[in-house]
Enzyme design. Sequence first.
Site, PDB file in Angstrom:
ATOM      1  N   ILE A  13     -25.002  19.011 -21.516  1.00 48.45           N
ATOM      2  CA  ILE A  13     -26.376  18.861 -21.997  1.00 48.45           C
ATOM      3  C   ILE A  13     -26.927  20.184 -22.489  1.00 48.45           C
ATOM      4  O   ILE A  13     -27.613  20.256 -23.516  1.00 48.45           O
ATOM      5  CB  ILE A  13     -27.278  18.304 -20.872  1.00 48.45           C
ATOM      6  CG1 ILE A  13     -26.798  16.916 -20.432  1.00 48.45           C
ATOM      7  CG2 ILE A  13     -28.727  18.214 -21.345  1.00 48.45           C
ATOM      8  CD1 ILE A  13     -27.536  16.401 -19.203  1.00 48.45           C
ATOM      9  N   ARG A  37     -15.976  31.163 -19.968  1.00 53.30           N
ATOM     10  CA  ARG A  37     -16.671  29.901 -20.227  1.00 53.30           C
ATOM     11  C   ARG A  37     -17.496  29.928 -21.512  1.00 53.30           C
ATOM     12  O   ARG A  37     -17.902  28.874 -21.998  1.00 53.30           O
ATOM     13  CB  ARG A  37     -17.582  29.556 -19.037  1.00 53.30           C
ATOM     14  CG  ARG A  37     -16.799  29.124 -17.812  1.00 53.30           C
ATOM     15  CD  ARG A  37     -17.719  28.855 -16.629  1.00 53.30           C
ATOM     16  NE  ARG A  37     -16.973  28.271 -15.524  1.00 53.30           N
ATOM     17  CZ  ARG A  37     -16.859  26.968 -15.296  1.00 53.30           C
ATOM     18  NH1 ARG A  37     -17.451  26.101 -16.104  1.00 53.30           N
ATOM     19  NH2 ARG A  37     -16.161  26.509 -14.276  1.00 53.30           N
ATOM     20  N   ASP A  47     -23.387  34.547 -12.967  1.00 50.90           N
ATOM     21  CA  ASP A  47     -23.100  33.490 -12.008  1.00 50.90           C
ATOM     22  C   ASP A  47     -24.354  33.225 -11.185  1.00 50.90           C
ATOM     23  O   ASP A  47     -24.800  34.090 -10.420  1.00 50.90           O
ATOM     24  CB  ASP A  47     -21.943  33.932 -11.103  1.00 50.90           C
ATOM     25  CG  ASP A  47     -21.511  32.855 -10.122  1.00 50.90           C
ATOM     26  OD1 ASP A  47     -22.225  31.834  -9.996  1.00 50.90           O
ATOM     27  OD2 ASP A  47     -20.480  33.048  -9.461  1.00 50.90           O
ATOM     28  N   ASN A  73     -31.431  24.705 -17.219  1.00 53.23           N
ATOM     29  CA  ASN A  73     -30.538  23.555 -17.314  1.00 53.23           C
ATOM     30  C   ASN A  73     -29.337  23.638 -16.382  1.00 53.23           C
ATOM     31  O   ASN A  73     -28.834  22.608 -15.928  1.00 53.23           O
ATOM     32  CB  ASN A  73     -30.048  23.419 -18.756  1.00 53.23           C
ATOM     33  CG  ASN A  73     -28.857  22.495 -18.865  1.00 53.23           C
ATOM     34  OD1 ASN A  73     -28.990  21.267 -18.814  1.00 53.23           O
ATOM     35  ND2 ASN A  73     -27.655  23.065 -18.987  1.00 53.23           N
ATOM     36  N   TYR A 144     -27.504  17.992  -2.983  1.00 55.48           N
ATOM     37  CA  TYR A 144     -27.843  17.935  -4.407  1.00 55.48           C
ATOM     38  C   TYR A 144     -29.244  17.360  -4.615  1.00 55.48           C
ATOM     39  O   TYR A 144     -30.073  17.951  -5.325  1.00 55.48           O
ATOM     40  CB  TYR A 144     -26.812  17.097  -5.160  1.00 55.48           C
ATOM     41  CG  TYR A 144     -27.050  17.056  -6.650  1.00 55.48           C
ATOM     42  CD1 TYR A 144     -26.632  18.105  -7.465  1.00 55.48           C
ATOM     43  CD2 TYR A 144     -27.718  15.985  -7.249  1.00 55.48           C
ATOM     44  CE1 TYR A 144     -26.867  18.079  -8.832  1.00 55.48           C
ATOM     45  CE2 TYR A 144     -27.952  15.951  -8.609  1.00 55.48           C
ATOM     46  CZ  TYR A 144     -27.522  17.005  -9.405  1.00 55.48           C
ATOM     47  OH  TYR A 144     -27.764  16.987 -10.757  1.00 55.48           O
ATOM     48  N   LYS A 148     -32.609  19.463  -6.073  1.00 60.97           N
ATOM     49  CA  LYS A 148     -33.321  19.067  -7.287  1.00 60.97           C
ATOM     50  C   LYS A 148     -34.782  18.727  -6.988  1.00 60.97           C
ATOM     51  O   LYS A 148     -35.663  18.905  -7.843  1.00 60.97           O
ATOM     52  CB  LYS A 148     -32.617  17.891  -7.948  1.00 60.97           C
ATOM     53  CG  LYS A 148     -31.284  18.252  -8.597  1.00 60.97           C
ATOM     54  CD  LYS A 148     -31.454  19.222  -9.758  1.00 60.97           C
ATOM     55  CE  LYS A 148     -30.189  19.411 -10.553  1.00 60.97           C
ATOM     56  NZ  LYS A 148     -30.377  20.294 -11.731  1.00 60.97           N
ATOM     57  N   VAL A 175     -25.804  11.128 -17.850  1.00 58.63           N
ATOM     58  CA  VAL A 175     -25.206  11.543 -19.118  1.00 58.63           C
ATOM     59  C   VAL A 175     -23.708  11.780 -18.944  1.00 58.63           C
ATOM     60  O   VAL A 175     -23.258  12.339 -17.938  1.00 58.63           O
ATOM     61  CB  VAL A 175     -25.893  12.825 -19.627  1.00 58.63           C
ATOM     62  CG1 VAL A 175     -25.254  13.307 -20.922  1.00 58.63           C
ATOM     63  CG2 VAL A 175     -27.387  12.579 -19.827  1.00 58.63           C
ATOM     64  N   THR A 177     -20.878  13.715 -19.013  1.00 59.29           N
ATOM     65  CA  THR A 177     -20.487  15.125 -19.047  1.00 59.29           C
ATOM     66  C   THR A 177     -19.428  15.365 -17.981  1.00 59.29           C
ATOM     67  O   THR A 177     -19.155  14.509 -17.138  1.00 59.29           O
ATOM     68  CB  THR A 177     -21.678  16.053 -18.755  1.00 59.29           C
ATOM     69  OG1 THR A 177     -22.162  15.807 -17.423  1.00 59.29           O
ATOM     70  CG2 THR A 177     -22.812  15.857 -19.752  1.00 59.29           C
TER      71      THR A 177
END
Length: 247
Positions: A13, A37, A47, A73, A144, A148, A175, A177
């Site tokens: 994303i 990356r 990082d 993001n 997680y 968030k 999404v 990914t």
Amino acid sequence: MSRVLVTGSNDGIGAEIARVLTAQGHEVIRHARNAERADGPGYVLGDLGSLRSTRVLTEQVLRVGAPDVVVHNAGWGSKDETRPVTEDGLEKTFQINALAPLLITALLPKPDRIVFVSSDSITRGRIRLDDLQHEQEWTQDAAYADSKLVMAALAFALARRWPDVRSNAVHPGWVSTKMSGYAAPLTVAQGADTPVWLAGSDDPEALVTGTFFQDRKAIELNPQAYDHALQDAVLAQCLELCDAALP
């Protein structure tokens, strides 16, 4: 046009957010965890699972120029069954998803807009001030969802602290990914649409603050995110953990 920092913009994303904003004429500062990356030159590297590295990343951003817009993001979710701990002694999911965005925000001059890419997983999240990092009990899903939710609470705390800054959170949808799995029904273009809109649109609906969005619509998923006292307590605890102060 604006200068926009998009974290985690080497793939998924984030890469699509960066691509669309660039196509719209914005100057985009792309970020990757490391040089391996990055898919080309011009990235800032750092990082987010390291406070030291996050500070170095922010120094690189400032050398490019203070961003007008920050899109937080970058995200992470553990695939292991044991509680991951970073070099700072912090739970890794919490550090990358919640603490690092706050540290970046604290180290930069106040932008005009901040977009926090959160998740609808916050519906099952819970903020526990006595155990933000799940030291007492840890599971992948809870770590997680809670991280968030903390991210959303921080977004709204900043909206109250800085009324001249538009600080919002967004659920991009499920999404397809590498992180979410390729069985997900939405494309990266669909997932990037609302973050891009919040980052750069002059639509009246986007020129708000302290709001959670999905598909360009305001939604409410967890009342803890809107508790002012809880927001302030989370903000203070997180600033202490990363040894930072807001400008």
